[in-house]
Design a protein around this motif. Structure first.
Motif, PDB file in Angstrom:
ATOM      1  N   VAL A 110     -14.287  10.297  -1.879  1.00 41.03           N
ATOM      2  CA  VAL A 110     -14.394  10.771  -0.504  1.00 41.03           C
ATOM      3  C   VAL A 110     -15.769  10.406   0.020  1.00 41.03           C
ATOM      4  CG1 VAL A 110     -14.355  12.777   1.016  1.00 41.03           C
ATOM      5  CG2 VAL A 110     -12.798  12.668  -0.950  1.00 41.03           C
ATOM      6  N   GLU A 111     -15.802   9.761   1.164  1.00 42.84           N
ATOM      7  CA  GLU A 111     -17.069   9.319   1.738  1.00 42.84           C
ATOM      8  C   GLU A 111     -18.014  10.504   1.943  1.00 42.84           C
ATOM      9  OE1 GLU A 111     -18.680   6.928   5.721  1.00 42.84           O
ATOM     10  OE2 GLU A 111     -16.540   7.104   5.295  1.00 42.84           O
ATOM     11  N   GLY A 112     -19.215  10.368   1.413  1.00 41.61           N
ATOM     12  CA  GLY A 112     -20.214  11.414   1.565  1.00 41.61           C
ATOM     13  C   GLY A 112     -20.128  12.521   0.534  1.00 41.61           C
ATOM     14  N   ARG A 113     -19.063  12.532  -0.273  1.00 40.96           N
ATOM     15  CA  ARG A 113     -18.883  13.611  -1.257  1.00 40.96           C
ATOM     16  C   ARG A 113     -18.692  13.095  -2.671  1.00 40.96           C
ATOM     17  NH1 ARG A 113     -14.217  17.449   0.830  1.00 40.96           N
ATOM     18  NH2 ARG A 113     -14.748  18.434  -1.162  1.00 40.96           N
ATOM     19  N   GLY A 114     -18.530  11.793  -2.825  1.00 42.16           N
ATOM     20  CA  GLY A 114     -18.311  11.240  -4.154  1.00 42.16           C
ATOM     21  C   GLY A 114     -16.873  11.401  -4.597  1.00 42.16           C
ATOM     22  N   THR A 115     -16.657  11.504  -5.912  1.00 47.22           N
ATOM     23  CA  THR A 115     -15.321  11.645  -6.463  1.00 47.22           C
ATOM     24  C   THR A 115     -14.902  13.106  -6.443  1.00 47.22           C
ATOM     25  OG1 THR A 115     -15.737   9.755  -7.908  1.00 47.22           O
ATOM     26  CG2 THR A 115     -13.846  11.136  -8.439  1.00 47.22           C
ATOM     27  N   VAL A 116     -13.726  13.360  -5.865  1.00 46.68           N
ATOM     28  CA  VAL A 116     -13.246  14.732  -5.670  1.00 46.68           C
ATOM     29  C   VAL A 116     -11.882  14.879  -6.320  1.00 46.68           C
ATOM     30  CG1 VAL A 116     -12.558  16.451  -3.967  1.00 46.68           C
ATOM     31  CG2 VAL A 116     -14.523  14.974  -3.524  1.00 46.68           C
ATOM     32  N   THR A 117     -11.677  16.004  -7.010  1.00 45.34           N
ATOM     33  CA  THR A 117     -10.390  16.322  -7.615  1.00 45.34           C
ATOM     34  C   THR A 117      -9.639  17.288  -6.707  1.00 45.34           C
ATOM     35  OG1 THR A 117     -11.287  16.049  -9.839  1.00 45.34           O
ATOM     36  CG2 THR A 117      -9.214  17.256  -9.644  1.00 45.34           C
ATOM     37  N   GLY A 118      -8.374  16.965  -6.427  1.00 50.43           N
ATOM     38  CA  GLY A 118      -7.594  17.826  -5.539  1.00 50.43           C
ATOM     39  C   GLY A 118      -6.107  17.622  -5.738  1.00 50.43           C
ATOM     40  N   ASP A 119      -5.339  18.063  -4.752  1.00 48.04           N
ATOM     41  CA  ASP A 119      -3.889  17.942  -4.822  1.00 48.04           C
ATOM     42  C   ASP A 119      -3.465  16.476  -4.768  1.00 48.04           C
ATOM     43  OD1 ASP A 119      -3.539  20.691  -4.926  1.00 48.04           O
ATOM     44  OD2 ASP A 119      -3.459  20.888  -2.733  1.00 48.04           O
ATOM     45  N   PRO A 120      -2.257  16.183  -5.234  1.00 51.51           N
ATOM     46  CA  PRO A 120      -1.753  14.811  -5.123  1.00 51.51           C
ATOM     47  C   PRO A 120      -1.628  14.386  -3.667  1.00 51.51           C
ATOM     48  CG  PRO A 120      -0.426  16.087  -6.659  1.00 51.51           C
ATOM     49  CD  PRO A 120      -1.314  17.058  -5.952  1.00 51.51           C
ATOM     50  N   LYS A 121      -1.282  13.123  -3.454  1.00 48.41           N
ATOM     51  CA  LYS A 121      -1.259  12.556  -2.106  1.00 48.41           C
ATOM     52  C   LYS A 121      -0.286  13.283  -1.198  1.00 48.41           C
ATOM     53  CE  LYS A 121      -0.837   8.164   0.332  1.00 48.41           C
ATOM     54  NZ  LYS A 121      -0.623   6.707   0.197  1.00 48.41           N
ATOM     55  N   SER A 122       0.872  13.692  -1.705  1.00 48.85           N
ATOM     56  CA  SER A 122       1.882  14.358  -0.889  1.00 48.85           C
ATOM     57  C   SER A 122       2.707  15.287  -1.768  1.00 48.85           C
ATOM     58  CB  SER A 122       2.800  13.324  -0.218  1.00 48.85           C
ATOM     59  OG  SER A 122       3.538  12.610  -1.204  1.00 48.85           O
ATOM     60  N   LYS A 123       3.613  16.038  -1.139  1.00 49.59           N
ATOM     61  CA  LYS A 123       4.483  16.930  -1.907  1.00 49.59           C
ATOM     62  C   LYS A 123       5.371  16.138  -2.865  1.00 49.59           C
ATOM     63  CE  LYS A 123       4.697  20.621   1.555  1.00 49.59           C
ATOM     64  NZ  LYS A 123       5.595  21.403   2.458  1.00 49.59           N
TER      65      LYS A 123
END
Length: 466
Positions: free
Chosen positions: A318-331
């Protein structure tokens, strides 16, 4: 029906509550008030409307009251394009950070070019002009989008160093001039210095920001899609009556055939990486998983007894935040996939190797729980994974394709082998309709064979069936 005044004389009842107003300078205008709704505190929201002629006042009274009765009336609002789009972007908590970054990038030229215009006054022509600028080869300075009426108000005020009264502006420029005056006050172009007296404010910085051109049609289409989505929400909020962005003709996007490997080339790559430390990850890539899904995969998502790998999270840049762990792309991206034996075997081998590396490093080994980590236990960065893939493809002697194109390879192989579109879509975490649209070329031969079958011919032999 008639009304009686104090003297007892009868007078006809006024059909429409429009009053005539004569200013001190003799200017005549016509006014009416309408309850357009209820405020949050429960009180009536009454607005006054002023027009230069009786005919226009009558016409607008009928239109406004009809829209109020139908619930379609849009209240006057001074929110600018920049203010609304900034607020809309900040409220998008329903999308991934990476997607939100893309939205901000797409709307940046809209805010730069049209940000000072009132949201309710943006025209299709304004957006169409922006599209022309974005597609043109030479960046140009942002144009003043306040319109002809606003220019007339500014000229009128600048000719009067001491400013002008409201009634003077109304008499000279009519109701359209008053509407432009309100917008200019809201945007800071005009200042109210006293009771009903206004003066023009010269811009502090006459140099307007540049809106870059020479972008691709696809970039422009993306801008229009995101802007249309934002204006759809503005309609639902009752801020605008229509979505002018949907009326703009979108440029034609040239179709480029996707690149993928043949089954033989995929097999050649698989053979090359069989002894690589990340062999299990490369096999998951060949199986069609996204980069974010592989880098976010945890050992707890791998069920060796059931033989499945579950996609439950992703890791993206993510621009400005580095590598981010989160939910998958879609349901649809959340799925449990029954993996082939060779993939499960490679995962077992990799887990054993990681256990050995953990013992060698000791307590300094980070406990991430992730599958895709380097020999020191740190998560593998997305750009590192992509660069290693490119190097392996080069060393394996197969054509260079993007890492994401390996998903196209997997989809093509699945469909070509007879896997149904719905099953292929579920495996990839796609919408079945998108899968058919993107990979429909795989069915060309099958459709041709179907046509021959209708005529009683065998495409294999070309002979008429008896």
């Amino acid at each position: 029906m008639t009304n009686t005044d104090e003297a007892g004389a009868k007078r006809p009842r006024r059909a429409e509550p429009i009053s005539k107003h004569i200013a001190r300078n003799g200017a005549v205008s016509y006014r009416f008030q309408v309850d357009v709704g209820i405020r949050p505190d429960g009180t009536r929201d009454r607005q006054r409307f002023t027009f230069p002629t009786l005919a226009e006042a009558r016409r607008e009274y009928r239109r406004i009251t009809t829209e109020v009765a139908a619930g379609a009336f849009v209240r006057r609002d001074s929110t600018t394009v920049a203010e609304y789009l900034s607020r809309w972007l900040d409220s998008r908590r329903d999308v991934r950070p990476n997607t939100l970054t893309g939205y901000r990038h797409s709307l940046k030229p809209v805010i730069e070019a049209l940000g000072g215009i009132g949201l309710q006054h943006v025209r299709t022509a304004d957006i169409d002009a922006l599209v022309t600028v974005r597609l043109s080869g030479t960046p140009i300075r942002q144009r003043d989008k306040r319109g002809r009426r606003a220019a007339e108000v500014l000229i009128f005020l600048r000719e009067r160093a001491e400013g002008a009264q409201y009634n003077e502006i109304l008499a000279a420029l009519g109701e359209p001039g008053i509407k432009s005056l309100d917008r200019l006050v809201a945007s800071g172009g005009v200042v109210r210095i006293g009771r009903g007296r206004y003066v023009a404010v010269e811009p502090r910085d006459p140099q307007r920001p540049r809106v870059p051109g020479s972008v691709s049609p696809r970039t422009v289409v993306t801008m229009l899609v995101v802007l249309s989505s934002a204006l759809d929400d503005a309609m639902r909020e009752g801020l605008v009556s229509r979505n002018v962005a949907r009326m703009v003709k979108r440029p034609t996007v040239e179709h480029h055939e996707m690149r993928s490997w043949t089954p033989e080339q995929a097999s050649q790559f698989r053979h090359h990486v069989r002894d690589d430390r990340l062999n299990a990850c490369w096999l998951l890539t060949l199986a069609g998983l996204r980069r974010s899904e592989i880098l976010g995969l945890r050992w707890s998502d791998v069920d060796f007894d059931a033989g499945t790998v579950s996609v439950a999270q992703g890791r993206v840049v993510v621009e400005g935040r580095g590598t981010v762990t989160g939910d998958p792309k879609s349901k649809r991206s959340r799925r449990a996939l029954p993996m082939p034996v060779d993939v499960l075997t490679a995962l077992r081998t990799f887990r054993l190797r990681q256990a050995q590396e953990r013992l060698a490093i000791g307590s300094q080994y980070p406990d991430t729980g992730l599958v895709a980590v380097n020999a020191a236990g740190s998560p593998i960065r997305p750009e590192t994974y992509s660069s290693q893939f490119a190097q392996h493809a080069k060393d394996a002697g197969v054509p260079f394709i993007r890492l994401h194109d390996v998903r196209h390879t997997a989809a093509t192989m699945l469909l070509d082998s007879g896997t149904t579109p719905s099953a292929t879509a579920k495996w990839l975490g796609h919408d079945p309709a998108i899968t058919l649209r993107v990979y429909g070329h795989v069915y060309d031969d099958a459709l041709a064979a179907a046509g021959d079958a209708l005529m009683g011919r065998s495409r294999i032999t070309g002979e008429q069936k008896r």
